[in-house]
Motif scaffolding. Structure first.
Motif, PDB file in Angstrom:
ATOM      1  N   TYR A   1       0.832  -1.194   0.000  1.00  0.00           N
ATOM      2  CA  TYR A   1       0.000   0.000   0.000  1.00  0.00           C
ATOM      3  C   TYR A   1       0.874   1.255   0.000  1.00  0.00           C
ATOM      4  CZ  TYR A   1      -3.865  -3.029   1.487  1.00  0.00           C
ATOM      5  OH  TYR A   1      -4.813  -4.019   1.557  1.00  0.00           O
ATOM      6  N   ALA A   2       0.419   2.277  -0.717  1.00  0.00           N
ATOM      7  CA  ALA A   2       0.927   3.632  -0.535  1.00  0.00           C
ATOM      8  C   ALA A   2       0.059   4.287   0.531  1.00  0.00           C
ATOM      9  CB  ALA A   2       0.845   4.422  -1.838  1.00  0.00           C
ATOM     10  N   VAL A   3       0.700   4.993   1.481  1.00  0.00           N
ATOM     11  CA  VAL A   3      -0.006   5.513   2.649  1.00  0.00           C
ATOM     12  C   VAL A   3       0.280   6.999   2.795  1.00  0.00           C
ATOM     13  CG1 VAL A   3      -0.376   5.247   5.134  1.00  0.00           C
ATOM     14  CG2 VAL A   3       0.306   3.266   3.768  1.00  0.00           C
ATOM     15  N   ALA A   4      -0.750   7.757   3.173  1.00  0.00           N
ATOM     16  CA  ALA A   4      -0.580   9.184   3.461  1.00  0.00           C
ATOM     17  C   ALA A   4      -1.459   9.560   4.638  1.00  0.00           C
ATOM     18  CB  ALA A   4      -0.948  10.030   2.243  1.00  0.00           C
ATOM     19  N   ALA A   5      -0.915  10.404   5.516  1.00  0.00           N
ATOM     20  CA  ALA A   5      -1.704  10.999   6.588  1.00  0.00           C
ATOM     21  C   ALA A   5      -1.810  12.489   6.293  1.00  0.00           C
ATOM     22  CB  ALA A   5      -1.035  10.773   7.941  1.00  0.00           C
ATOM     23  N   LEU A   6      -3.027  12.995   6.306  1.00  0.00           N
ATOM     24  CA  LEU A   6      -3.235  14.403   5.967  1.00  0.00           C
ATOM     25  C   LEU A   6      -4.407  14.960   6.751  1.00  0.00           C
ATOM     26  CD1 LEU A   6      -5.890  14.314   3.849  1.00  0.00           C
ATOM     27  CD2 LEU A   6      -4.146  13.386   2.350  1.00  0.00           C
ATOM     28  N   ARG A   7      -4.415  16.260   6.862  1.00  0.00           N
ATOM     29  CA  ARG A   7      -5.521  16.958   7.519  1.00  0.00           C
ATOM     30  C   ARG A   7      -6.373  17.610   6.424  1.00  0.00           C
ATOM     31  NH1 ARG A   7      -2.836  19.286  11.034  1.00  0.00           N
ATOM     32  NH2 ARG A   7      -3.416  18.114  12.902  1.00  0.00           N
ATOM     33  N   ALA A   8      -7.645  17.252   6.390  1.00  0.00           N
ATOM     34  CA  ALA A   8      -8.549  17.772   5.354  1.00  0.00           C
ATOM     35  C   ALA A   8      -9.983  17.545   5.799  1.00  0.00           C
ATOM     36  CB  ALA A   8      -8.291  17.078   4.018  1.00  0.00           C
ATOM     37  N   GLU A   9     -10.915  18.184   5.113  1.00  0.00           N
ATOM     38  CA  GLU A   9     -12.344  17.950   5.335  1.00  0.00           C
ATOM     39  C   GLU A   9     -12.861  17.049   4.225  1.00  0.00           C
ATOM     40  OE1 GLU A   9     -14.795  21.332   5.905  1.00  0.00           O
ATOM     41  OE2 GLU A   9     -13.476  22.265   7.391  1.00  0.00           O
ATOM     42  N   LEU A  10     -13.319  15.877   4.614  1.00  0.00           N
ATOM     43  CA  LEU A  10     -13.887  14.929   3.656  1.00  0.00           C
ATOM     44  C   LEU A  10     -15.384  14.812   3.897  1.00  0.00           C
ATOM     45  CD1 LEU A  10     -11.152  12.124   3.495  1.00  0.00           C
ATOM     46  CD2 LEU A  10     -11.427  14.155   2.077  1.00  0.00           C
ATOM     47  N   PRO A  11     -16.114  14.273   2.911  1.00  0.00           N
ATOM     48  CA  PRO A  11     -17.585  14.278   3.000  1.00  0.00           C
ATOM     49  C   PRO A  11     -18.174  13.372   4.077  1.00  0.00           C
ATOM     50  CG  PRO A  11     -16.848  14.000   0.721  1.00  0.00           C
ATOM     51  CD  PRO A  11     -15.649  13.817   1.598  1.00  0.00           C
ATOM     52  N   TRP A  12     -17.344  12.570   4.770  1.00  0.00           N
ATOM     53  CA  TRP A  12     -17.884  11.598   5.724  1.00  0.00           C
ATOM     54  C   TRP A  12     -17.220  11.798   7.076  1.00  0.00           C
ATOM     55  CZ3 TRP A  12     -14.762   9.954   1.584  1.00  0.00           C
ATOM     56  CH2 TRP A  12     -15.427   9.791   0.367  1.00  0.00           C
ATOM     57  N   PRO A  13     -17.492  12.875   7.766  1.00  0.00           N
ATOM     58  CA  PRO A  13     -16.795  13.130   9.048  1.00  0.00           C
ATOM     59  C   PRO A  13     -16.991  11.976  10.029  1.00  0.00           C
ATOM     60  CG  PRO A  13     -18.716  14.561   8.788  1.00  0.00           C
ATOM     61  CD  PRO A  13     -18.494  13.904   7.473  1.00  0.00           C
ATOM     62  N   GLY A  14     -15.873  11.454  10.527  1.00  0.00           N
ATOM     63  CA  GLY A  14     -15.924  10.393  11.524  1.00  0.00           C
ATOM     64  C   GLY A  14     -16.155   9.006  10.992  1.00  0.00           C
ATOM     65  N   GLU A  15     -16.418   8.867   9.689  1.00  0.00           N
ATOM     66  CA  GLU A  15     -16.683   7.549   9.115  1.00  0.00           C
ATOM     67  C   GLU A  15     -15.436   7.005   8.425  1.00  0.00           C
ATOM     68  OE1 GLU A  15     -19.981   7.003   6.553  1.00  0.00           O
ATOM     69  OE2 GLU A  15     -21.403   8.042   7.844  1.00  0.00           O
ATOM     70  N   ALA A  16     -15.266   5.691   8.502  1.00  0.00           N
ATOM     71  CA  ALA A  16     -14.246   5.018   7.704  1.00  0.00           C
ATOM     72  C   ALA A  16     -14.861   4.641   6.364  1.00  0.00           C
ATOM     73  CB  ALA A  16     -13.742   3.773   8.423  1.00  0.00           C
ATOM     74  N   VAL A  17     -14.076   4.791   5.301  1.00  0.00           N
ATOM     75  CA  VAL A  17     -14.595   4.575   3.944  1.00  0.00           C
ATOM     76  C   VAL A  17     -13.668   3.627   3.193  1.00  0.00           C
ATOM     77  CG1 VAL A  17     -15.212   5.659   1.759  1.00  0.00           C
ATOM     78  CG2 VAL A  17     -15.638   6.865   3.912  1.00  0.00           C
ATOM     79  N   LEU A  18     -14.246   2.594   2.617  1.00  0.00           N
ATOM     80  CA  LEU A  18     -13.528   1.687   1.726  1.00  0.00           C
ATOM     81  C   LEU A  18     -14.110   1.864   0.325  1.00  0.00           C
ATOM     82  CD1 LEU A  18     -11.552  -0.689   1.220  1.00  0.00           C
ATOM     83  CD2 LEU A  18     -13.463  -2.224   1.700  1.00  0.00           C
ATOM     84  N   HIS A  19     -13.288   2.345  -0.605  1.00  0.00           N
ATOM     85  CA  HIS A  19     -13.757   2.624  -1.965  1.00  0.00           C
ATOM     86  C   HIS A  19     -13.049   1.667  -2.922  1.00  0.00           C
ATOM     87  CE1 HIS A  19     -15.214   6.004  -4.863  1.00  0.00           C
ATOM     88  NE2 HIS A  19     -15.489   4.788  -5.321  1.00  0.00           N
ATOM     89  N   ARG A  20     -13.825   0.742  -3.489  1.00  0.00           N
ATOM     90  CA  ARG A  20     -13.286  -0.212  -4.448  1.00  0.00           C
ATOM     91  C   ARG A  20     -13.605   0.243  -5.858  1.00  0.00           C
ATOM     92  NH1 ARG A  20     -14.691  -5.970  -3.922  1.00  0.00           N
ATOM     93  NH2 ARG A  20     -12.524  -6.304  -4.508  1.00  0.00           N
ATOM     94  N   MET A  21     -12.639   0.088  -6.737  1.00  0.00           N
ATOM     95  CA  MET A  21     -12.762   0.483  -8.144  1.00  0.00           C
ATOM     96  C   MET A  21     -13.211   1.937  -8.291  1.00  0.00           C
ATOM     97  SD  MET A  21     -11.772  -2.383  -9.227  1.00  0.00           S
ATOM     98  CE  MET A  21     -11.878  -2.059 -10.985  1.00  0.00           C
ATOM     99  N   PRO A  22     -12.529   2.874  -7.669  1.00  0.00           N
ATOM    100  CA  PRO A  22     -12.918   4.286  -7.814  1.00  0.00           C
ATOM    101  C   PRO A  22     -12.798   4.722  -9.278  1.00  0.00           C
ATOM    102  CG  PRO A  22     -10.760   4.104  -6.772  1.00  0.00           C
ATOM    103  CD  PRO A  22     -11.315   2.719  -6.832  1.00  0.00           C
ATOM    104  N   PRO A  23     -13.710   5.579  -9.749  1.00  0.00           N
ATOM    105  CA  PRO A  23     -13.786   5.881 -11.188  1.00  0.00           C
ATOM    106  C   PRO A  23     -12.837   6.977 -11.643  1.00  0.00           C
ATOM    107  CG  PRO A  23     -15.607   6.941 -10.056  1.00  0.00           C
ATOM    108  CD  PRO A  23     -14.836   6.173  -9.006  1.00  0.00           C
ATOM    109  N   TRP A  24     -11.654   7.077 -11.051  1.00  0.00           N
ATOM    110  CA  TRP A  24     -10.681   8.042 -11.551  1.00  0.00           C
ATOM    111  C   TRP A  24      -9.366   7.318 -11.832  1.00  0.00           C
ATOM    112  CZ3 TRP A  24     -13.286   8.888  -6.867  1.00  0.00           C
ATOM    113  CH2 TRP A  24     -12.610   8.481  -5.717  1.00  0.00           C
ATOM    114  N   ARG A  25      -8.521   7.939 -12.610  1.00  0.00           N
ATOM    115  CA  ARG A  25      -7.381   7.268 -13.215  1.00  0.00           C
ATOM    116  C   ARG A  25      -6.396   6.713 -12.201  1.00  0.00           C
ATOM    117  NH1 ARG A  25      -2.346   8.900 -14.981  1.00  0.00           N
ATOM    118  NH2 ARG A  25      -2.753  11.014 -14.277  1.00  0.00           N
TER     119      ARG A  25
END
Length: 547
Positions: free
Chosen positions: A178-202
């Motif tokens: 895995y490539a890993v990054a820790a960052l501070r940002a606002e994402l659309p799911w505050p407090g939720e863990a998200v697993l995204h399979r086959m995301p539709p971007w390159r």
């Protein structure tokens, strides 16, 4: 008596030292480092609810402020939501915490612990075993000889202890990367863990995971294809920007990059976890982590399982069956976890074939991954020791509960011997068995009104006659149990057996077996007297209540 020597001051080694201290056993922790863990926000771990509670109990402080309990879980495939899980009282959330944060909290607890000595810059280079103990030598600024009753290698994947014992460590290298990054940002799911399979971007790859941490920090993991090229800083930044834009309606939100890395998952299992007075625990004994499984979580379970058995040997003398059960129980459970992950990997990562196109395959794959990440199913559920040599033989005196024998007990509210209301987990790990009586109505009456009524005198006498110190607790109710059910619980919180009412002989036999006694030959195990089960003299004098 000499202390237990622990090699390695990571989370598992520190947890073992603190657990031994709760059992009244001194230890010395040898670590080749400086004792100051490097802050790495991208190096985090997920603890299942009961393991997080264990870590908090050992640290002597809640961990919720140090990490974050997820509000929910969301699985996506392309642009479709496949599954959502909301956490609450009926489904407690796992704890996500930076590894250096957990290490620091446990280290602070070690500094306060009277029975734990920490020796830094002490690199182990030899071990000598004798019939009565262990001698270890360290080199470095504080190089010297150390004398101990036992030694436990908690010194990681490149374990010096394992190498000195010449124990093989077979398995597979580079199962996932895995490539890993820790960052501070606002994402659309505050407090939720998200697993995204086959995301539709390159640059999304086949899978990306976002897991929240305190103070608006997120850990992002991108599954890399097998035999892929090195991940350059420029390529990782491009991956970050495109992923954030894909989640935020095409616009890359402001973010602060805190840490990056590449994480490679290995699957390995040591051939032996015990050689005489030397044991292995944590990454020194096993490596796992594919499909969401958590190595540190299993390492903390190793420490909890081993601590009470070492404590019994330290206080009452060696009992080989009890000490052998550490390897039997823990190695079998981790091996099953590794087999489940290895069997699922070709299905989830095969990249094609008929199974990948069958109706419902995507949801089935999602369920497997969710099991690993959320601590359920074959990939993640807490293990059971039902097949352990410490499990008593079936008895007609047994009663049914929602907890199967060998599984972790439910953390119910109980009344302690001093009349206070506490949680059952808070009474574990104190160098004693725990006996719990289910007695509806006791919660509304003061203890002095019911402690000498009904079956309590007989049960109290039976508990006093057990072959090992035990604490008697009372609860209003327990899942799946009827009134007057009696539960016998190991110091690490696993249910030995449940009985219908006061069954002195059956209770004694189950306790004897749980301590390593032969359940068929009548061997009472360490510290016991077989005659007490038949009304002879035990720790309670003339076996009061055992008739």
């Amino acid at each position: 008596m000499d202390p237990v020597i622990i090699v390695g001051a990571g989370p598992v080694g520190l947890a073992l030292a603190l657990s031994l201290a709760r059992h009244g056993v001194p230890s010395v922790v040898l670590d080749e480092g400086s004792g100051k863990p490097e802050p790495r926000p991208a190096r985090t771990l997920v603890l299942r609810e009961d393991t997080a509670a264990l870590a908090a109990r050992l640290a002597g402080t809640p961990l919720a402020d140090q990490g974050i309990h997820w509000a929910g879980w969301r699985s996506l495939r392309r642009r479709q939501v496949m599954r959502q899980v909301a956490f609450g009282p009926d489904r407690p959330a796992p704890l996500h915490i930076a590894q250096h944060t957990l290490t620091t909290v446990l280290r602070e607890a070690v500094d306060r612990a009277r029975l734990v000595k920490l020796s830094l810059e002490s690199r182990l280079d030899s071990i000598e075993q004798e019939a009565t103990g262990i001698t270890a030598h360290t080199r470095g600024p504080r190089g010297t000889w150390w004398r101990g009753s036992h030694l436990v290698g908690c010194d990681g994947a490149r374990s010096t202890v394992r190498k000195l014992l010449d124990i093989r460590f077979p398995g597979r290298t580079g199962v996932e990367r895995y490539a890993v990054a820790a960052l501070r940002a606002e994402l659309p799911w505050p407090g939720e863990a998200v697993l995204h399979r086959m995301p539709p971007w390159r640059l999304g790859g086949s899978e990306v995971m976002a897991r929240p941490l305190p103070e608006g920090v997120w850990r992002l993991d991108w599954l890399l294809p097998p035999r892929s090229e090195l991940v350059t800083p420029e390529a990782l930044v491009a991956r970050i920007r495109e992923t954030l834009a894909g989640w935020c309606e095409g616009r890359t939100p402001p973010y602060e990059l805190l840490d990056t890395g590449v994480h490679t998952v290995h699957h390995r299992l040591a051939r032996r976890w015990r050689t005489g007075r030397v044991f292995l625990a944590g990454d020194a004994a096993h490596l796992l982590g594919a499909l969401g499984t958590q190595g540190v979580d299993e390492g903390l379970r190793d420490a909890d399982n081993l601590a009470w058995k070492l404590a019994h040997a330290w206080h009452h003398g060696h009992h080989e069956a009890l000490l052998d059960s550490y390897q039997t129980e823990r190695r079998a459970l981790v091996a099953a976890r590794l087999r489940a992950a290895d069997q699922a990997l070709p299905i989830l990562r095969g990249g094609g074939g008929l199974r990948g196109h069958l109706p419902g395959a995507a949801r089935g794959h999602d369920a497997l991954l969710t099991d690993g990440h959320l601590g359920s199913g074959a990939l993640g559920a807490p293990g059971t020791y039902a097949a352990s040599p410490l499990a008593p033989a079936p008895s007609e005196a047994e009663a049914a509960t929602a907890t199967e024998p060998g599984s972790l007990v439910t953390d119910v509210r109980v009344t302690a011997e001093d009349g206070s209301f506490v949680r059952l987990r808070d009474r574990l790990g104190r160098n004693r068995l725990v006996v719990v009586l289910v007695a509806p109505g006791t919660g509304v009456w003061a203890r002095e009104h019911w402690v000498s009524a009904g079956i309590m005198p007989r049960l109290s006498a039976a508990v006093q006659a057990l072959p090992y110190p035990a604490e008697l607790l009372v609860c209003e109710s327990y899942p799946g149990a009827t009134a007057h059910t009696v539960l016998l619980v190991r110091p690490d919180g696993h249910l030995v057996a449940a009985f219908a009412g006061v069954q002195p002989a059956a209770l004694y036999a189950a306790a004897r077996t749980a301590l390593g006694g032969d359940r068929q030959s009548g061997d009472p195990g360490p510290g016991g007297s077989a005659g007490a089960a038949d009304g002879g003299e035990g720790r309670a004098g003339k076996g009061a209540g055992m008739r």
